[in-house]
Structure formats: structure tokens, C-alpha cells
Write a protein that holds these residues in place. Structure first.
Motif, short mmCIF file in Angstrom:
data_model
loop_
_atom_site.label_atom_id
_atom_site.label_comp_id
_atom_site.label_asym_id
_atom_site.label_seq_id
_atom_site.Cartn_x
_atom_site.Cartn_y
_atom_site.Cartn_z
N VAL A 47 0.82 -1.20 0.00
CA VAL A 47 0.00 0.00 0.00
C VAL A 47 0.86 1.26 0.00
O VAL A 47 0.62 2.18 -0.78
CB VAL A 47 -0.94 0.01 1.22
CG1 VAL A 47 -1.70 1.32 1.31
CG2 VAL A 47 -1.90 -1.17 1.17
N TYR A 59 3.36 5.07 -3.05
CA TYR A 59 2.01 4.59 -2.79
C TYR A 59 1.49 3.75 -3.95
O TYR A 59 1.83 3.99 -5.11
CB TYR A 59 1.07 5.77 -2.58
CG TYR A 59 1.43 6.65 -1.40
CD1 TYR A 59 2.25 7.75 -1.57
CD2 TYR A 59 0.96 6.35 -0.13
CE1 TYR A 59 2.60 8.55 -0.50
CE2 TYR A 59 1.30 7.15 0.95
CZ TYR A 59 2.13 8.24 0.76
OH TYR A 59 2.46 9.02 1.83
N SER A 62 -3.98 2.85 -6.17
CA SER A 62 -5.34 2.80 -5.62
C SER A 62 -5.52 3.69 -4.39
O SER A 62 -6.65 4.00 -4.02
CB SER A 62 -5.72 1.37 -5.28
OG SER A 62 -4.80 0.81 -4.36
N VAL A 63 -4.42 4.11 -3.76
CA VAL A 63 -4.54 4.91 -2.54
C VAL A 63 -3.90 6.29 -2.65
O VAL A 63 -3.98 7.09 -1.72
CB VAL A 63 -3.95 4.17 -1.31
CG1 VAL A 63 -4.56 2.78 -1.19
CG2 VAL A 63 -2.44 4.10 -1.37
N LYS A 64 -3.26 6.58 -3.78
CA LYS A 64 -2.61 7.88 -3.95
C LYS A 64 -3.59 9.02 -3.77
O LYS A 64 -4.71 8.97 -4.27
CB LYS A 64 -1.98 7.97 -5.34
CG LYS A 64 -0.65 7.28 -5.47
CD LYS A 64 -0.07 7.44 -6.87
CE LYS A 64 1.25 6.71 -7.01
NZ LYS A 64 1.78 6.78 -8.39
N ARG A 66 -5.10 9.73 -1.08
CA ARG A 66 -6.00 9.46 0.05
C ARG A 66 -5.25 9.00 1.30
O ARG A 66 -5.67 9.29 2.41
CB ARG A 66 -7.02 8.39 -0.34
CG ARG A 66 -7.89 8.76 -1.52
CD ARG A 66 -9.00 7.73 -1.72
NE ARG A 66 -8.51 6.40 -2.05
CZ ARG A 66 -8.76 5.31 -1.31
NH1 ARG A 66 -9.50 5.41 -0.22
NH2 ARG A 66 -8.27 4.14 -1.68
N PHE A 67 -4.17 8.27 1.10
CA PHE A 67 -3.39 7.72 2.22
C PHE A 67 -2.06 8.45 2.34
O PHE A 67 -1.48 8.84 1.33
CB PHE A 67 -3.10 6.24 2.01
CG PHE A 67 -4.29 5.32 2.13
CD1 PHE A 67 -5.59 5.80 2.18
CD2 PHE A 67 -4.09 3.94 2.20
CE1 PHE A 67 -6.67 4.95 2.28
CE2 PHE A 67 -5.16 3.06 2.30
CZ PHE A 67 -6.45 3.58 2.33
N MET A 82 -5.38 7.32 6.69
CA MET A 82 -6.24 6.89 5.60
C MET A 82 -7.48 7.76 5.58
O MET A 82 -8.26 7.75 6.55
CB MET A 82 -6.63 5.41 5.77
CG MET A 82 -5.43 4.49 5.93
SD MET A 82 -5.89 2.74 5.96
CE MET A 82 -6.82 2.69 7.48
N LEU A 85 -12.04 6.89 2.82
CA LEU A 85 -12.02 5.43 2.73
C LEU A 85 -13.18 4.90 1.90
O LEU A 85 -14.29 5.46 1.91
CB LEU A 85 -12.03 4.82 4.12
CG LEU A 85 -10.67 4.88 4.83
CD1 LEU A 85 -10.83 4.71 6.34
CD2 LEU A 85 -9.74 3.81 4.27
N ASP A 89 -11.25 -0.65 0.34
CA ASP A 89 -10.09 -0.56 1.24
C ASP A 89 -10.19 -1.58 2.38
O ASP A 89 -9.24 -1.71 3.17
CB ASP A 89 -9.96 0.84 1.83
CG ASP A 89 -9.65 1.90 0.78
OD1 ASP A 89 -10.26 2.99 0.86
OD2 ASP A 89 -8.82 1.64 -0.09
N TYR A 93 -4.57 -4.96 7.46
CA TYR A 93 -3.40 -4.13 7.15
C TYR A 93 -2.22 -4.59 8.01
O TYR A 93 -2.34 -4.72 9.24
CB TYR A 93 -3.72 -2.66 7.41
CG TYR A 93 -4.58 -2.06 6.32
CD1 TYR A 93 -5.91 -2.42 6.18
CD2 TYR A 93 -4.04 -1.16 5.40
CE1 TYR A 93 -6.69 -1.89 5.17
CE2 TYR A 93 -4.81 -0.62 4.39
CZ TYR A 93 -6.13 -0.98 4.27
OH TYR A 93 -6.90 -0.46 3.26
#
Length: 117
Positions: A47, A59, A62-64, A66-67, A82, A85, A89, A93
Motif C-alpha cells: 500500500v 504509494y 489505488s490509494v494515492k 488518500r493515504f 487513511m 475510505l 479498502d 493491514y
């Protein structure tokens, strides 16, 4: 050696969570730190990563945006903030530490994140 994750839980879509991973028993500042996740029936995916030198971050697409991964070497802790969400997701983890110099790799036990209304 221990990596202990915390901060997981149930959150509604659009919500936020902050995961923490407390490390002990090794030279935390010398290790690259990573967050992986594994959704039911799927493989484990990387992730986010933060390097030991320079604190460079990477990253998954899928999470760029946002995380955010960060680390506090004084507290031997790595974080994953995070935001926004999504149900996709939802996963366990895992915190991971790895050293390019020694080739040692350590894993935490995982923390469940569930995104559902």
C-alpha cells in the motif's frame, strides 16, 4: 523483535482512520517501513512505503491522494493516515520492516480495517 499495529476498526465510506505500528527490538531508523494489506480471497499488496534514508514515500495507485505514510524515528513508530475510505479498502493491514543492508524482514500481526455503511 515486535511490530504491533493498532488503529483499525469499522468506518463508514468517506471516513478516516489512522493506523500505527510500534516497533521494538531492532534498529527502526535503519529500516524501510511498509504497509501492506490483504483483502479476503486476495493476495497481499503493498500500500505504502517510506524509506529509512530521506523518508521518501511511495504509494499504490489505488490509494494515492488518500493515504499518507509517515514515521517518527524517536518513537519507533510508523503511521498510515487513511482518508476518503472506500469499501474496497477493507482488508487486514500489515506493518512490514525491511533492511536492504541485512536483508532482514519483519511483519506485524495485522489490524482489520472494515469500510462499510
Amino acid at each position: 523483535v515486535q511490530l504491533v499495529e493498532s488503529g483499525g476498526g469499522l468506518v463508514q465510506p468517506g471516513g478516516s482512520l489512522r493506523l500505527s505500528c510500534a516497533a521494538s527490538g531492532f534498529s527502526f531508523s535503519s529500516y524501510d517501513m511498509n504497509w501492506y494489506r490483504q483483502a479476503p480471497g486476495k493476495g497481499r499488496e503493498l500500500v505504502a512505503r517510506i524509506t529509512s534514508i530521506g523518508g521518501r514515500t511511495n504509494y499504490a495507485d489505488s490509494v494515492k491522494g488518500r493515504f499518507t505514510i509517515s514515521r517518527d524515528n524517536a518513537k519507533n513508530t510508523v503511521y498510515l493516515q487513511m482518508n476518503s475510505l472506500k469499501p474496497e479498502d477493507t482488508a487486514v493491514y500489515y506493518c512490514n520492516a525491511n533492511s536492504g543492508a541485512t536483508l532482514r524482514v519483519y511483519w506485524g500481526q495485522g489490524t482489520q480495517v472494515t469500510v462499510s455503511s
